[in-house]
Scaffold this motif. Structure first.
Motif, PDB file in Angstrom:
ATOM      1  N   SER A  96     -40.931-100.602 -17.426  1.00 28.87           N
ATOM      2  CA  SER A  96     -42.327-100.883 -17.812  1.00 28.87           C
ATOM      3  C   SER A  96     -42.911 -99.629 -18.450  1.00 28.87           C
ATOM      4  O   SER A  96     -42.913 -98.552 -17.843  1.00 28.87           O
ATOM      5  CB  SER A  96     -43.167-101.282 -16.586  1.00 28.87           C
ATOM      6  N   THR A  97     -43.359 -99.804 -19.701  1.00 27.55           N
ATOM      7  CA  THR A  97     -44.002 -98.678 -20.405  1.00 27.55           C
ATOM      8  C   THR A  97     -45.517 -98.745 -20.333  1.00 27.55           C
ATOM      9  O   THR A  97     -46.199 -97.963 -20.989  1.00 27.55           O
ATOM     10  CB  THR A  97     -43.559 -98.680 -21.876  1.00 27.55           C
ATOM     11  N   GLY A  98     -46.039 -99.678 -19.536  1.00 26.24           N
ATOM     12  CA  GLY A  98     -47.504 -99.795 -19.389  1.00 26.24           C
ATOM     13  C   GLY A  98     -47.944-101.183 -19.052  1.00 26.24           C
ATOM     14  O   GLY A  98     -49.149-101.483 -19.106  1.00 26.24           O
ATOM     15  N   ALA A  99     -47.020-102.086 -18.738  1.00 26.88           N
ATOM     16  CA  ALA A  99     -47.390-103.446 -18.369  1.00 26.88           C
ATOM     17  C   ALA A  99     -48.174-103.417 -17.069  1.00 26.88           C
ATOM     18  O   ALA A  99     -47.822-102.700 -16.121  1.00 26.88           O
ATOM     19  CB  ALA A  99     -46.155-104.315 -18.231  1.00 26.88           C
ATOM     20  N   LEU A 100     -49.240-104.246 -17.054  1.00 24.20           N
ATOM     21  CA  LEU A 100     -50.118-104.315 -15.867  1.00 24.20           C
ATOM     22  C   LEU A 100     -50.638-102.927 -15.497  1.00 24.20           C
ATOM     23  O   LEU A 100     -50.793-102.594 -14.328  1.00 24.20           O
ATOM     24  CB  LEU A 100     -49.380-104.949 -14.689  1.00 24.20           C
ATOM     25  N   ASN A 101     -50.845-102.103 -16.584  1.00 26.49           N
ATOM     26  CA  ASN A 101     -51.356-100.751 -16.374  1.00 26.49           C
ATOM     27  C   ASN A 101     -50.460 -99.941 -15.432  1.00 26.49           C
ATOM     28  O   ASN A 101     -50.949 -99.087 -14.668  1.00 26.49           O
ATOM     29  CB  ASN A 101     -52.789-100.776 -15.846  1.00 26.49           C
ATOM     30  N   ILE A 120     -46.656 -97.821 -15.183  1.00 23.07           N
ATOM     31  CA  ILE A 120     -45.460 -97.261 -15.802  1.00 23.07           C
ATOM     32  C   ILE A 120     -44.398 -97.120 -14.702  1.00 23.07           C
ATOM     33  O   ILE A 120     -44.688 -96.550 -13.637  1.00 23.07           O
ATOM     34  CB  ILE A 120     -45.741 -95.896 -16.446  1.00 23.07           C
ATOM     35  N   GLY A 121     -43.178 -97.600 -14.939  1.00 31.22           N
ATOM     36  CA  GLY A 121     -42.131 -97.467 -13.921  1.00 31.22           C
ATOM     37  C   GLY A 121     -40.831 -98.146 -14.327  1.00 31.22           C
ATOM     38  O   GLY A 121     -40.709 -98.691 -15.426  1.00 31.22           O
ATOM     39  N   ARG A 122     -39.930 -98.124 -13.416  1.00 29.84           N
ATOM     40  CA  ARG A 122     -38.614 -98.730 -13.628  1.00 29.84           C
ATOM     41  C   ARG A 122     -38.047 -99.151 -12.288  1.00 29.84           C
ATOM     42  O   ARG A 122     -38.445 -98.636 -11.231  1.00 29.84           O
ATOM     43  CB  ARG A 122     -37.655 -97.766 -14.305  1.00 29.84           C
ATOM     44  N   THR A 123     -37.098-100.065 -12.299  1.00 26.82           N
ATOM     45  CA  THR A 123     -36.343-100.464 -11.112  1.00 26.82           C
ATOM     46  C   THR A 123     -34.857-100.391 -11.447  1.00 26.82           C
ATOM     47  O   THR A 123     -34.432-100.778 -12.535  1.00 26.82           O
ATOM     48  CB  THR A 123     -36.710-101.897 -10.680  1.00 26.82           C
ATOM     49  N   SER A 124     -34.079 -99.915 -10.479  1.00 23.15           N
ATOM     50  CA  SER A 124     -32.636 -99.785 -10.690  1.00 23.15           C
ATOM     51  C   SER A 124     -31.940 -99.786  -9.344  1.00 23.15           C
ATOM     52  O   SER A 124     -32.479 -99.269  -8.354  1.00 23.15           O
ATOM     53  CB  SER A 124     -32.317 -98.499 -11.461  1.00 23.15           C
ATOM     54  N   THR A 125     -30.742-100.361  -9.308  1.00 16.89           N
ATOM     55  CA  THR A 125     -29.910-100.316  -8.096  1.00 16.89           C
ATOM     56  C   THR A 125     -29.000 -99.097  -8.076  1.00 16.89           C
ATOM     57  O   THR A 125     -28.211 -98.926  -7.149  1.00 16.89           O
ATOM     58  CB  THR A 125     -29.046-101.581  -8.023  1.00 16.89           C
ATOM     59  N   GLN A 126     -29.105 -98.269  -9.114  1.00 15.10           N
ATOM     60  CA  GLN A 126     -28.316 -97.044  -9.242  1.00 15.10           C
ATOM     61  C   GLN A 126     -26.823 -97.298  -9.432  1.00 15.10           C
ATOM     62  O   GLN A 126     -26.030 -96.371  -9.446  1.00 15.10           O
ATOM     63  CB  GLN A 126     -28.522 -96.135  -8.015  1.00 15.10           C
TER      64      GLN A 126
END
Length: 454
Positions: A191-196, A198-204
């Protein structure tokens, strides 16, 4: 006159002496008789017996059984002369030879070697073996059997010429099939700014993008913010919606691999002779020395590749009995060891050793290996992975299946050498090997230009 009378008397005396010697020789002709040790022989005499004499009572004992029968008994090995006087004054001579009792050893040799021609003869305290046998082994065994019966054995057995030994070719097939299947699935959300936000999700489990620069809202100013992410691996599916400021990286792969190895070493040897075959190479292995050279490193070489050892024997049942040792080894760098800067590779070895008996042209599988392995790895984000339907986006899975099959097949055959007129087998070349050049070809040499033999 006196000289003439003396010469006549000398001639008369010489003639009489010659006649006397001739008469004695004729009257003393002897018959030969053989008596086994411990055995007796009866002689039928044509006249009544007056007296009997023997030259060696320890060798032969001669006694009258009746007035016209003589009993000879062998008491010891050797020879003796028996003289018999009749009542009429006639003398008879007998040469008696007492020999060992050869019947037991003859019967033993006949039963032990029924197809061999072995004769036994005795001479005092020694035995002589004569005849012809099929092999040197039979001659040696016959001499060993006769040894306890005499002080010395004279082995005069002749060994028959050996026939041409049969050639045996061993055909071995190494068949290996290695199947690999890899399945992987995983999702990385960005997410580059969705729903105000910024973040990411990953299982590594798979590489995810990293945020390199983030700008937030400046107080008192009505302006937006910016964010930058560095994508290290777009995986195999990448989607991004600038209007939604949302991106997704998907790893969904399925791969199949097949490795097939087939080796067919053929080895030829004669009956009863061991043969070996090796195709491969050698790799260096450092070895630490001890004693006075403690700490010094020397290099030894280890073999790898395809090795085959076998020792065949053709039986009387027209089968081939053999001891087989096939081996296949390859370098395994995945399990290599690094020691003091040296990389020592491991060996992946498959070897078998067995005894089997086959008919000519028959085949037998002497070794087989089926190795089936499955590795399944699941990684998920706690909490989010349990959401119905959407929880699959927060899970990643990698499945690895490996199946290895190895078969070793052996086929022995009895073969004959190629004749001079038979075509010689050659490898199949994709192109003609050393094509014949004609004299019209530039640089070619005609037959007339070749040097002639003197």
């Amino acid at each position: 006159m006196k000289a003439t009378s003396y010469l006549r008397s000398s001639l008369t005396f010489a003639a009489a002496l010659s006649l006397l010697v001739t008469g004695i020789g004729l009257s003393q002709s002897a018959d030969d008789i053989k008596v086994a040790l411990g055995k007796s022989v009866v002689i039928d005499y044509p006249e009544d017996i007056s007296r009997i004499s023997t030259s060696s009572p320890d060798v032969v004992d001669a006694v009258p059984a009746t007035t016209r029968e003589i009993l000879l008994h062998g008491k010891g090995l050797g020879a003796a002369t028996v003289v018999v006087w009749s009542k009429s004054g006639q003398r008879s001579f007998y040469n008696v030879n007492v020999e060992p009792n050869l019947e037991p050893i003859r019967r033993l040799l006949k039963e032990t070697f029924p197809n061999e021609e072995i004769h036994v003869m005795a001479a005092r305290d020694s035995l002589s073996l004569t005849g012809k046998v099929s092999s040197q082994t039979v001659a040696d065994r016959a001499a060993v059997l006769a040894t306890p019966l005499a002080k010395s054995i004279v082995n005069n057995l002749q060994v028959a010429a050996l026939p041409i030994e049969k050639q045996i070719v061993l055909r071995v097939k190494f068949a290996e099939l290695n199947r690999n299947r890899v399945q992987s699935f995983g999702v990385n959300l960005l997410s580059t700014g969705a729903l105000n936000t910024i973040g990411r999700t990953s299982t590594q489990q798979f590489p995810a993008p990293n945020a390199s620069r983030i700008e937030s809202v400046i107080p008192g100013r009505n302006q937006g913010f910016g964010s930058e992410f560095t994508i290290s691996d777009a995986l195999n599916i990448f989607m991004f919606r600038p209007d939604l400021n949302l991106g997704a990286f998907v790893k969904a792969l399925q791969s199949d691999g097949v490795l097939q190895i087939l080796a067919e070493p053929n080895l030829v040897t004669t009956n009863g002779k061991e043969a070996s075959f090796h195709v491969g190479g050698e790799f260096p292995v450092p070895v630490l020395q001890g004693g006075g050279n403690a700490g010094a490193v020397t290099i030894m070489f280890r073999e790898f590749g395809i090795r085959l050892n076998f020792n065949p024997n053709i039986t009387t049942h027209k089968t081939i009995k053999m001891h087989v040792r096939p081996e296949v080894s390859t370098i395994d760098l995945a399990n290599a060891v690094t020691f003091n800067g040296f990389t020592i590779p491991a060996l992946s070895t498959r070897k078998m050793e067995t005894d089997l008996e086959l008919g000519e042209g028959q085949s037998f599988v002497i070794g087989g290996l089926i190795d089936d392995r499955v590795t399944d790895t699941i990684t998920k984000v706690p909490g989010l992975a349990n959401i119905p339907i959407l929880g699959a986006l927060f899970k990643s899975r990698a499945e690895n299946k490996t199946k290895t099959e190895l078969v070793v097949m052996v086929t022995p055959e009895i073969t004959m050498p190629l004749q001079r007129t038979d075509p010689k087998p050659l490898p199949a070349f994709p192109r003609e090997f050393l094509p014949n050049e004609t004299p019209n070809t530039p640089g070619a040499m005609s037959k007339s230009a070749l040097p002639r033999k003197k």
